[in-house]
Design a protein around this motif. Structure first.
Motif, PDB file in Angstrom:
ATOM      1  N   ASP A 101       6.907   9.296  -0.989  1.00  0.00           N
ATOM      2  CA  ASP A 101       5.929   8.222  -1.129  1.00  0.00           C
ATOM      3  C   ASP A 101       6.634   6.899  -0.838  1.00  0.00           C
ATOM      4  N   PRO A 114      -3.784   6.124   1.463  1.00  0.00           N
ATOM      5  CA  PRO A 114      -4.596   6.566   0.319  1.00  0.00           C
ATOM      6  C   PRO A 114      -6.028   6.923   0.680  1.00  0.00           C
ATOM      7  N   ASP A 115      -6.594   6.277   1.714  1.00  0.00           N
ATOM      8  CA  ASP A 115      -7.981   6.567   2.093  1.00  0.00           C
ATOM      9  C   ASP A 115      -8.088   7.770   3.025  1.00  0.00           C
ATOM     10  N   ALA A 140       1.840   5.031   0.643  1.00  0.00           N
ATOM     11  CA  ALA A 140       1.477   6.080   1.586  1.00  0.00           C
ATOM     12  C   ALA A 140       2.479   7.219   1.452  1.00  0.00           C
ATOM     13  N   ARG A 141       2.129   8.365   2.019  1.00  0.00           N
ATOM     14  CA  ARG A 141       3.030   9.515   1.992  1.00  0.00           C
ATOM     15  C   ARG A 141       3.518   9.809   3.398  1.00  0.00           C
ATOM     16  N   THR A 185       6.014   2.465   0.055  1.00  0.00           N
ATOM     17  CA  THR A 185       5.146   1.292   0.076  1.00  0.00           C
ATOM     18  C   THR A 185       5.184   0.676   1.466  1.00  0.00           C
ATOM     19  N   SER A 195       0.847  -1.189   0.000  1.00  0.00           N
ATOM     20  CA  SER A 195       0.000   0.000   0.000  1.00  0.00           C
ATOM     21  C   SER A 195       0.882   1.237   0.000  1.00  0.00           C
TER      22      SER A 195
END
Length: 369
Positions: free
Chosen positions: A333, A313-314, A294-295, A335, A292
């Motif tokens: 960014d 992301p959500d 993410a930042r 993973t 997934s």
């Protein structure tokens, strides 16, 4: 050494219940930590065991001797219990030797050998015997307070948040010295604390209190890895709590399809659930392959390790715990992959909301623009 057994103990102050039906067994020679937030009743429980207050109902037994309840109340001074208060409580007009020997018979008070023995037991030099309490550091004062509590050779020692006023480095050193001294003495010990690291590192078993009830009693590893519910999970260490759907033997959530185990509270059926991860289970890498994305929102660097704040992301936020080398930068960014298994709880269980890092002391950094 004697065991401690508390059965169905209750205590109210006026119309306010403080303890409600507490059952606790502390095996002889073991170390138990009473852990919980302020106001949960842990200090009240310690005072009832010590004999400073009387319970409304229930019993307290030291070994085979009932000392409270069942129509009797043995005075505190006759219970054979040592007590170490939060601030040490040393007598300022007495020397270290005078403090340690205060409760001993006159013959033993005259015998300096017992004082030297106790100073050595708590890791202090014998030359400190003639000093006044104000000439000692905070950690030394707490060790003298422990030596005083151990002087009459009690079968049970109670410690009421004895390290809370010490700075971090001194707290670690004093905790280690106290733990060694208690082990060497063979006394049964009960420590009240709201410090999770303190409870997990020192105790043989941890009793978690919440709202006047004992909600879990187990060894430190089990408590951390398999907490009884999400409220316990988020209190005992940092936690990542995610909404998920259980199906096909996997927990499907924003971090992917994760292997999971059932929580100790009971079986969780397929369907909506909540899953628990610990931040150290998250692994970060450059965006490639499965995982997934993410930042990075923030990085808290502690030297030995770091906390990395991640925006999913959500829109949810989680934290990862990484070692101090090769950290990502704010704005990167990454993973996220997960090491190990998640722990599944019913969807209606307490704890933090969806996709958040749950821990009361944490403060999220400001979102990136």
């Amino acid at each position: 050494m004697s065991s401690l057994t508390v059965k169905d103990l209750t205590k109210s102050f006026g119309a306010t219940p403080v303890l409600t039906g507490v059952d606790l067994h502390v095996p002889g020679g073991s170390f138990t930590a009473l852990l919980g937030p302020s106001g949960c009743g842990k200090t009240t429980l310690l005072r009832l065991i010590a004999g400073f207050d009387d319970p409304d109902s229930g019993t307290v037994a030291v070994g085979d001797r009932v000392v409270a309840g069942a129509g009797r109340s043995v005075p505190a001074r006759r219970r054979g219990i040592g007590f170490v208060p939060q601030e040490g409580g040393l007598f300022p007009h007495l020397t270290v030797a005078g403090n340690i020997s205060f409760g001993l018979p006159r013959r033993q008070r005259r015998d300096g050998g017992r004082v030297r023995e106790l100073l050595a037991l708590v890791g202090l030099d014998a030359h400190l015997a003639d000093r006044a309490p104000h000439e000692l550091s905070g950690g030394q004062q707490q060790r003298v307070a422990l030596a005083r509590a151990l002087a009459p050779e009690p079968s049970l020692v109670l410690l009421d948040e004895p390290f809370s006023s010490l700075d971090a480095a001194l707290r670690e050193e004093t905790r280690a010295a106290v733990s060694r001294a208690l082990t060497a003495s063979g006394a049964t010990a009960v420590l009240v604390t709201h410090d999770q690291a303190e409870a997990l590192s020192m105790a043989d078993q941890v009793a978690v209190l919440r709202g006047g009830r004992l909600v879990q009693l187990t060894d430190p590893r089990t408590l951390y890895r398999r907490p009884g519910d999400l409220d316990v999970a988020t209190f005992v260490g940092e936690a990542v709590v995610l909404d998920a759907e259980l199906r096909g033997g996997r927990a499907h959530c924003v971090l992917g399809a994760l292997p999971y185990e059932q929580a100790s509270a009971g079986a969780v059926p397929d369907g909506r659930a909540r899953v628990l991860l610990r931040p150290e289970q998250l692994r970060l890498s450059t965006p490639a392959g499965a995982g997934s994305v993410a930042r990075v929102q923030g990085v808290d660097f502690y030297g030995h390790d770091s906390r990395v704040w991640l925006r999913l992301p959500d829109g949810g936020q989680v934290t990862g715990r990484l070692d101090g080398a090769d950290l990502p930068a704010v704005g990167d960014d990454v993973t996220i992959s997960v090491r190990g298994t998640a722990l599944a709880f019913p969807a209606g269980d307490g704890g933090a909301g969806p996709a958040v890092a749950a821990k009361g002391a944490l403060r999220a950094p400001a979102p990136l623009s």
